[in-house]
Design an enzyme around this catalytic site. Structure first.
Site, mmCIF file in Angstrom:
data_model
loop_
_atom_site.group_PDB
_atom_site.id
_atom_site.type_symbol
_atom_site.label_atom_id
_atom_site.label_comp_id
_atom_site.label_asym_id
_atom_site.label_seq_id
_atom_site.Cartn_x
_atom_site.Cartn_y
_atom_site.Cartn_z
ATOM 1 N N LEU A 272 0.855 -1.380 -0.064
ATOM 2 C CA LEU A 272 0.349 -0.326 0.154
ATOM 3 C C LEU A 272 0.676 1.432 -0.457
ATOM 4 O O LEU A 272 1.777 1.204 1.191
ATOM 5 C CB LEU A 272 -0.952 0.221 1.203
ATOM 6 C CG LEU A 272 -1.957 0.941 1.103
ATOM 7 C CD1 LEU A 272 -2.612 1.440 -0.264
ATOM 8 C CD2 LEU A 272 -2.597 1.104 2.657
ATOM 9 N N HIS A 273 1.500 2.052 -0.755
ATOM 10 C CA HIS A 273 1.556 3.003 -1.348
ATOM 11 C C HIS A 273 1.346 4.669 -0.624
ATOM 12 O O HIS A 273 1.765 4.762 0.235
ATOM 13 C CB HIS A 273 1.994 3.472 -2.708
ATOM 14 C CG HIS A 273 2.726 1.565 -3.471
ATOM 15 N ND1 HIS A 273 4.190 0.947 -2.852
ATOM 16 C CD2 HIS A 273 2.439 0.942 -4.441
ATOM 17 C CE1 HIS A 273 3.846 0.082 -3.428
ATOM 18 N NE2 HIS A 273 3.202 -0.259 -4.319
ATOM 19 N N ASP A 274 0.517 5.329 -1.529
ATOM 20 C CA ASP A 274 0.042 6.325 -1.544
ATOM 21 C C ASP A 274 -0.032 7.232 -0.220
ATOM 22 O O ASP A 274 -0.014 7.955 0.331
ATOM 23 C CB ASP A 274 -0.468 6.887 -2.986
ATOM 24 C CG ASP A 274 0.324 6.770 -4.194
ATOM 25 O OD1 ASP A 274 1.674 6.532 -4.043
ATOM 26 O OD2 ASP A 274 0.098 7.281 -5.251
ATOM 27 N N ASN B 268 0.101 6.604 2.426
ATOM 28 C CA ASN B 268 1.383 6.458 4.402
ATOM 29 C C ASN B 268 1.827 8.313 4.601
ATOM 30 O O ASN B 268 2.196 8.666 4.911
ATOM 31 C CB ASN B 268 2.635 5.655 3.451
ATOM 32 C CG ASN B 268 2.763 4.251 3.882
ATOM 33 O OD1 ASN B 268 2.441 3.599 4.864
ATOM 34 N ND2 ASN B 268 2.451 3.769 2.980
#
Ligand code: BDR
Ligand code: CA
Length: 311
Positions: free
Chosen positions: A238-240, A242
């Site tokens: 799960l990238h963005d 954060n």
């Protein structure tokens, strides 16, 4: 906190926008789009769809750069699907983008506010930000902070063996941003690869008594199809999100102030984020580089925020 999100949605970008919209600690002044995961026209449509899903048609969307500064565009439709939004079937937007160019909006907004009051959340290639900094050097003193999902240290690369996607797509833009002198917080693959979108976590989103939870679960289920196979994990990274999670609860993350530079000279390692973790270069620190996250607490926060959307 007044923020602008610069983005190339992307399912995980959309979740980032939703978290910002629903969090009372954050005032989202606008969304600027950039070519990345998909072309900028499609990215803009996806941003508008996200506003309508959230019932926040009042937040303006501005279309930005349609290609990187110097290199041809590389997209990520192999991860996000042809539209960048596959997984959930959202209607075409009825609202349209604001007429102003994203770069003009970024400059105008930062210059119209007192210094140190606007945070830029960069979750796509950094083309718009670099253009804005080049056109209005005063942004270097006026932007409070750039919080970016980009780069990698131990995880090295996801689009090439040595480069993370957002930096790889426009390494020259990333270099301008990193050298700008603006305080930067970087959420790299080292963090995002630990936030697995496991079946149990997505089931919690799905069980929320509103439509947004189900849409987010469907989106992330699509995004993980490619990623979970690639990494062999229960769920994809799960990238963005954060970036917004760090703004809301910085204590969830741990890292260090370090020097980070971007490779722009070598085709082999183009877009590599060179992180001086041990301080051996003697160069000044320019990035708060985060490497660890309390993953369960981060998912609890996402779930609690998504639960606030109306049924
Ligand atoms: C980044 O690339 C995109 O595919 C994601 O939206 C994220 O911004 C991860 O490398
Ligand atoms: Ca993105």
């Amino acid at each position: 906190m007044k923020i602008i999100i610069d983005t190339d949605p992307g399912q995980d970008d959309a979740l980032t926008i939703l978290l910002a919209l629903i969090s009372p600690e954050i005032e989202l002044l606008g969304v600027t789009t950039v070519a990345g995961n998909v072309g900028v026209q499609q990215a803009t449509i996806n941003a508008l769809k996200t506003m309508e899903l959230a019932g926040r048609e009042d937040i303006p969307v501005f279309m930005g750069a349609d290609r990187p500064l110097l290199r041809p565009l590389v997209n990520a439709t192999h991860v996000h699907g042809r539209t960048g939004f596959e997984g959930a079937d959202l209607p075409d937007p009825t609202i349209t983008a604001a007429p102003e160019h994203a770069v003009d909006f970024l400059i105008r907004t930062v210059m119209d506010h007192p210094p140190g009051t606007i945070t830029l959340c960069a979750i796509g290639p950094m083309t718009n930000l670099a253009l804005a900094i080049a056109r209005e050097p005063a942004l270097r003193e006026r932007v409070a902070r750039i919080v970016t999902m980009s780069g990698a240290f131990s995880e090295v690369g996801n689009i090439t063996p040595t480069a993370e996607f957002n930096i790889y797509v426009d390494p020259h833009a990333a270099a301008i941003v990193l050298e700008s002198g603006i305080p930067i917080t970087m959420l790299p693959l080292d963090v995002t690869h630990t936030l697995h979108t496991s079946a149990a976590r997505l089931a919690r989103f799905e069980a929320l008594p509103n439509r947004v939870g189900a849409v987010v679960a469907d989106w992330l289920r699509f995004e993980k199809r490619f990623e979970a196979t690639k990494y062999g994990t229960d769920g994809g990274p799960l990238h963005d999100p954060n970036t917004v999670l760090w703004l809301l609860k910085p204590d969830l993350y741990r890292g260090r102030n370090v020097n980070v530079r971007v490779e722009t000279g070598s085709e082999l390692t183009m877009g590599m984020s060179v992180v001086d973790w041990w301080g051996v270069s003697g160069l000044p620190t320019n990035v708060l580089f985060l490497r660890e996250c309390d993953v369960d607490a981060a998912y609890d926060l996402i779930t609690e925020r998504l639960a606030r959307f109306p049924a």
